[in-house]
Design a protein around this motif. Structure first.
Motif, PDB file in Angstrom:
ATOM      1  N   THR A   1      52.361  66.697  94.732  1.00 53.95           N
ATOM      2  CA  THR A   1      52.364  65.307  94.284  1.00 53.95           C
ATOM      3  C   THR A   1      53.762  64.944  93.782  1.00 53.95           C
ATOM      4  OG1 THR A   1      51.702  65.869  92.031  1.00 53.95           O
ATOM      5  CG2 THR A   1      49.944  65.485  93.635  1.00 53.95           C
ATOM      6  N   GLN A   2      53.983  63.679  93.464  1.00 54.95           N
ATOM      7  CA  GLN A   2      55.321  63.215  93.085  1.00 54.95           C
ATOM      8  C   GLN A   2      55.824  63.846  91.785  1.00 54.95           C
ATOM      9  OE1 GLN A   2      55.423  58.913  93.026  1.00 54.95           O
ATOM     10  NE2 GLN A   2      55.825  58.810  95.218  1.00 54.95           N
ATOM     11  N   ASP A   3      54.917  64.293  90.906  1.00 52.90           N
ATOM     12  CA  ASP A   3      55.375  64.912  89.656  1.00 52.90           C
ATOM     13  C   ASP A   3      55.481  66.428  89.768  1.00 52.90           C
ATOM     14  OD1 ASP A   3      52.727  65.689  89.715  1.00 52.90           O
ATOM     15  OD2 ASP A   3      52.249  64.967  87.689  1.00 52.90           O
TER      16      ASP A   3
ATOM     17  N   THR B   1      64.143  62.933  94.249  1.00 58.70           N
ATOM     18  CA  THR B   1      64.838  61.653  94.173  1.00 58.70           C
ATOM     19  C   THR B   1      64.989  61.314  92.702  1.00 58.70           C
ATOM     20  OG1 THR B   1      63.857  60.898  96.257  1.00 58.70           O
ATOM     21  CG2 THR B   1      64.816  59.224  94.824  1.00 58.70           C
TER      22      THR B   1
ATOM     23  N   THR C   1      62.159  61.629  87.789  1.00 57.79           N
ATOM     24  CA  THR C   1      62.470  62.104  89.137  1.00 57.79           C
ATOM     25  C   THR C   1      61.183  62.266  89.939  1.00 57.79           C
ATOM     26  OG1 THR C   1      64.476  63.220  88.413  1.00 57.79           O
ATOM     27  CG2 THR C   1      63.484  64.000  90.455  1.00 57.79           C
ATOM     28  N   ARG C   2      61.231  61.891  91.205  1.00 58.94           N
ATOM     29  CA  ARG C   2      60.059  61.967  92.078  1.00 58.94           C
ATOM     30  C   ARG C   2      60.266  63.018  93.167  1.00 58.94           C
ATOM     31  NH1 ARG C   2      58.086  60.508  88.417  1.00 58.94           N
ATOM     32  NH2 ARG C   2      57.125  58.516  87.874  1.00 58.94           N
ATOM     33  N   LEU C   3      59.195  63.757  93.445  1.00 60.21           N
ATOM     34  CA  LEU C   3      59.226  64.800  94.477  1.00 60.21           C
ATOM     35  C   LEU C   3      58.574  64.286  95.752  1.00 60.21           C
ATOM     36  CD1 LEU C   3      58.443  68.545  93.950  1.00 60.21           C
ATOM     37  CD2 LEU C   3      57.289  67.291  95.779  1.00 60.21           C
ATOM     38  N   SER C   4      59.201  64.554  96.889  1.00 56.97           N
ATOM     39  CA  SER C   4      58.660  64.157  98.192  1.00 56.97           C
ATOM     40  C   SER C   4      58.386  65.401  99.024  1.00 56.97           C
ATOM     41  CB  SER C   4      59.657  63.246  98.935  1.00 56.97           C
ATOM     42  OG  SER C   4      59.923  62.069  98.201  1.00 56.97           O
ATOM     43  N   GLN C   5      57.178  65.490  99.560  1.00 60.18           N
ATOM     44  CA  GLN C   5      56.801  66.632 100.399  1.00 60.18           C
ATOM     45  C   GLN C   5      57.164  66.363 101.848  1.00 60.18           C
ATOM     46  OE1 GLN C   5      52.595  67.558 100.347  1.00 60.18           O
ATOM     47  NE2 GLN C   5      52.910  69.614 101.172  1.00 60.18           N
TER      48      GLN C   5
END
Length: 246
Positions: A143-145, A84, A193-197
């Motif tokens: 994690t988000q990073d 995102t 930017t954020r990462l989503s699992q």
């Protein structure tokens, strides 16, 4: 050939390119993380013309990438990730080059490397493939990073998330991957930017709009072709009448 034919020809050429791009977008509507490509056109007037009889032509100024966010869809698969923000993932191609994309449908290959479903290893911030212990299977946490840990919090690596200075310099190579062009600029880590699992990002192509655009382009192309045909017919008629007068 009269000015009308030149105008119609420039329009038809531009419309043909637009049709190709719209068809390409439609073909990738279900490609995870795909960003649609749009054409850039400009109306120009030839130099030295009569200002009272100005004629405008269509000039192709290239393309641009629509970076709007695609919808995130929950999959429940721990190896699926979605971004995102404006960041990009990096991958290693078969030839050893670095490619970029946002396809987060991942798996672990036979070498224990985190890779896309098409087999391209995902790279960390240093540009190296990420190797995971075989015994872990899918028991990992993102994690988000982009940091990857086991269920006990032990750090296993970190997926690289990068900011690309000019995404319009990317060259598509298929499977949702892009190679960097000559003028891409310096690629740096992206922190916003954020990462989503457990999610994947859908393509930002809107199929209904693209289909409507395809139909509009086709109609406009037919009109441009008819204008050229009509002008040629008028020219033939004029020549025939002049010949009869003589």
């Amino acid at each position: 050939m009269g000015n009308g034919n030149y105008v119609s020809l420039s329009l038809a050429t531009a419309l043909e390119r637009s049709m190709d791009l719209a068809a390409h977008n439609m073909a990738n509507a279900s490609t995870a993380g795909y960003k649609s490509t749009q054409a850039l056109f400009e109306s120009i007037e030839p130099e030295g013309g009569d200002p009272d009889m100005a004629t405008s032509y269509v000039q192709d100024n290239g393309t641009y990438t629509d970076m709007s966010q695609g919808a995130l869809i929950a999959t429940g698969n721990p190896l699926d990730i979605a971004l995102t923000g404006e960041g990009w993932l990096s991958y290693q191609t078969e030839g050893g080059a670095t490619a970029y994309g946002r396809d987060g449908r991942l798996t672990v290959n036979a070498d224990g490397q985190l890779a896309t479903l098409s087999g391209a290893p995902v790279l960390n911030r240093a540009g190296n493939p990420i190797t995971l212990p075989q015994a872990l299977g899918q028991q990992i946490i993102f994690t988000q990073d982009g940091t990857i840990t086991d269920l006990e919090g032990g750090v296993l690596g970190q997926i690289g998330i990068f900011r690309l200075p000019d995404v319009n310099q990317l060259v598509p190579m298929g499977n949702g991957l892009y190679l960097s062009g000559e003028d891409l600029g310096e690629v740096i880590p992206e922190t916003d930017t954020r990462l989503s699992q457990g999610f994947i990002e859908q393509s930002n192509v809107r199929p209904i709009l693209e289909m409507t655009r395809l139909m509009d382009i086709q109609r406009a192309y037919e009109r441009a072709s008819k204008l050229m045909t009509d002008e040629n017919d008028l020219t033939k008629q004029a020549i025939q009448r002049l010949g009869n007068v003589v």
